[in-house]
Write a protein that holds these residues in place. Structure first.
Motif, short mmCIF file in Angstrom:
data_model
loop_
_atom_site.label_atom_id
_atom_site.label_comp_id
_atom_site.label_asym_id
_atom_site.label_seq_id
_atom_site.Cartn_x
_atom_site.Cartn_y
_atom_site.Cartn_z
N MET A 175 0.84 -1.19 0.00
CA MET A 175 0.00 0.00 0.00
C MET A 175 0.89 1.25 0.00
N ASP A 176 0.57 2.18 -0.88
CA ASP A 176 1.38 3.38 -1.02
C ASP A 176 1.22 4.28 0.21
N PRO A 177 2.26 4.45 1.01
CA PRO A 177 2.14 5.26 2.23
C PRO A 177 1.90 6.74 1.93
N HIS A 178 2.26 7.19 0.72
CA HIS A 178 2.06 8.59 0.36
C HIS A 178 0.59 8.89 0.04
N PRO A 297 0.63 -2.34 16.66
CA PRO A 297 -0.40 -1.30 16.74
C PRO A 297 -1.21 -1.15 15.44
N TYR A 298 -2.47 -0.84 15.61
CA TYR A 298 -3.33 -0.55 14.46
C TYR A 298 -3.59 0.95 14.41
N SER A 299 -4.13 1.41 13.29
CA SER A 299 -4.29 2.85 13.06
C SER A 299 -5.62 3.15 12.39
N LEU A 300 -5.98 4.42 12.44
CA LEU A 300 -7.10 4.96 11.68
C LEU A 300 -6.53 5.41 10.34
N ILE A 301 -7.03 4.87 9.23
CA ILE A 301 -6.41 5.08 7.92
C ILE A 301 -7.44 5.57 6.91
N TYR A 302 -7.11 6.63 6.19
CA TYR A 302 -7.99 7.13 5.13
C TYR A 302 -7.13 7.76 4.04
N LEU A 303 -7.72 7.95 2.86
CA LEU A 303 -6.99 8.47 1.71
C LEU A 303 -6.79 9.97 1.82
N ARG A 304 -5.58 10.43 1.46
CA ARG A 304 -5.29 11.86 1.48
C ARG A 304 -6.09 12.61 0.41
N SER A 305 -6.31 11.98 -0.71
CA SER A 305 -6.88 12.67 -1.86
C SER A 305 -8.40 12.83 -1.80
N VAL A 306 -9.03 12.19 -0.83
CA VAL A 306 -10.50 12.21 -0.74
C VAL A 306 -10.93 13.10 0.43
N GLU A 307 -11.72 14.11 0.13
CA GLU A 307 -12.23 14.98 1.18
C GLU A 307 -13.41 14.32 1.88
N ALA A 308 -13.34 14.20 3.18
CA ALA A 308 -14.40 13.53 3.93
C ALA A 308 -15.68 14.36 3.91
#
Length: 334
Positions: A175-178, A297-308
């Motif tokens: 998965m692309d971290p950027h 550890p787990y994390s809360l993950i979402y895409l940078r390019s998508v506005e919530a």
């Protein structure tokens, strides 16, 4: 036999908006509804906030637009004709529909309404997502939720494909971290669970070596929880269980645990829930062994390019609040 009319016939689109093309205005419809309710031109004018002469002029223009008499005058005021009642009733329904649309748009803009698609691995689903669902059912019942429980690699694929708004899990290889924003939550402790009357439940302090004599139920090979459990055993000098049933289904795992002497490693938050008296009839218990076994550890993950959306932002805020509460309580990693 007449030929069927095509839905693409341009004459139909003209027929659908004839009154609009002729100059029909919402102010005229509001005035007509008020006229029906008050029975007086002066009363209708006052209700919509205009002068009586202006109201009379609008009504006259409306009659020319629809090409029909809409009301009759009499000594006590006015009475709508059949055509007037027909148009007033339709106008009222349309105005109510516009009001409803306005309320819905306002709710969407404020985050009180909308669709939120959540992904989660098992532990956070019970520990974080479930309490948020309970709260939303009371405070924001018009937010439609969907929750997808799976492994992090599947959740990552769903997020990238646009099928999830965010997920709670781990970043898998590839998965692309950027492309993502990541908010680390905490480690995921693991418990070994068995049925309530399991032979090991009679031991005050069972050992890991005792557990290896029984069947184990674990994720398929290369699943994170399975890799973690196997690495823990090897790191502490134990052999791996000889008999392992592989399944990714939590329901099947728990069913097997309830019906056999098998042992399963599952997230401790899920184990706490399922071992409760209300879940599975209290037929599952946690073994007092391998207390330091935990997944990274787990994390809360979402895409940078998508506005919530506002609704997604509201749900994320509630989940972050739950994370903060549990961090203060020391629940993560406990």
């Amino acid at each position: 036999m007449p030929e069927p009319v095509s839905f693409s016939d341009p004459s139909l689109s003209v027929a659908r908006d004839t009154l609009i093309r002729r100059g029909l205005r919402l102010s005229q419809l509001r005035l007509l509804v008020a006229l029906r309710d008050t029975g007086q031109v002066s009363g209708a004018a006052a209700q919509v906030g205009m002068t009586q002469p202006a109201a009379s002029r609008l009504l006259a223009e409306l009659e020319r637009t629809v090409e029909a008499r809409l009301y009759d005058r009499h000594a006590r005021g006015v009475t709508l004709t059949t055509a007037g009642h027909t148009l007033a009733d339709r106008a009222e329904a349309m105005l109510h529909g516009l009001d409803d649309a306005h309320h819905q748009i306002a709710a969407l803009s404020s985050g009180a309404r909308g669709t939120v698609r959540i992904g989660s691995v098992t532990g956070p689903a019970v520990e974080l997502v479930l309490p948020v669902i309970r709260e939303l059912r009371v405070t924001y019942p018009d937010i439609e939720l969907s929750v997808h429980i799976d492994t992090s690699d599947k959740l990552s694929d769903a997020l990238t494909a646009g099928d999830l708004d965010f997920f709670i899990g781990r970043v898998p290889e590839g998965m692309d971290p950027h492309a993502i924003t990541l908010e680390e939550v905490g480690p995921e402790p693991v418990s070994l669970v068995v049925r309530l009357e399991h032979p090991l439940s009679r031991k005050a302090q069972p050992a890991i070596a005792d557990c290896l004599a029984y069947d184990w139920v674990m994720q398929p090979k290369n699943g994170l929880l399975r890799r973690t459990a196997e690495a823990y055993l090897l790191r502490n000098g134990y052999t791996l269980p000889e008999r392992i049933l592989s399944t990714s289904s939590m329901l099947l795992t728990l069913a097997i645990i309830c019906e056999t002497n098998a042992i399963a490693p599952i997230a401790r938050s899920a184990a706490n829930f399922y071992a409760g008296a209300e879940a599975f009839g209290g037929r599952i218990r946690q073994l007092n062994v391998a207390e330091d076994l935990s997944v990274v550890p787990y994390s809360l993950i979402y895409l940078r390019s998508v506005e919530a959306s506002p609704a997604v932002t509201r749900v994320l805020t509630l989940i972050r609040r739950k994370i903060n509460e549990k961090t203060i309580e020391g629940a993560f990693g406990a």
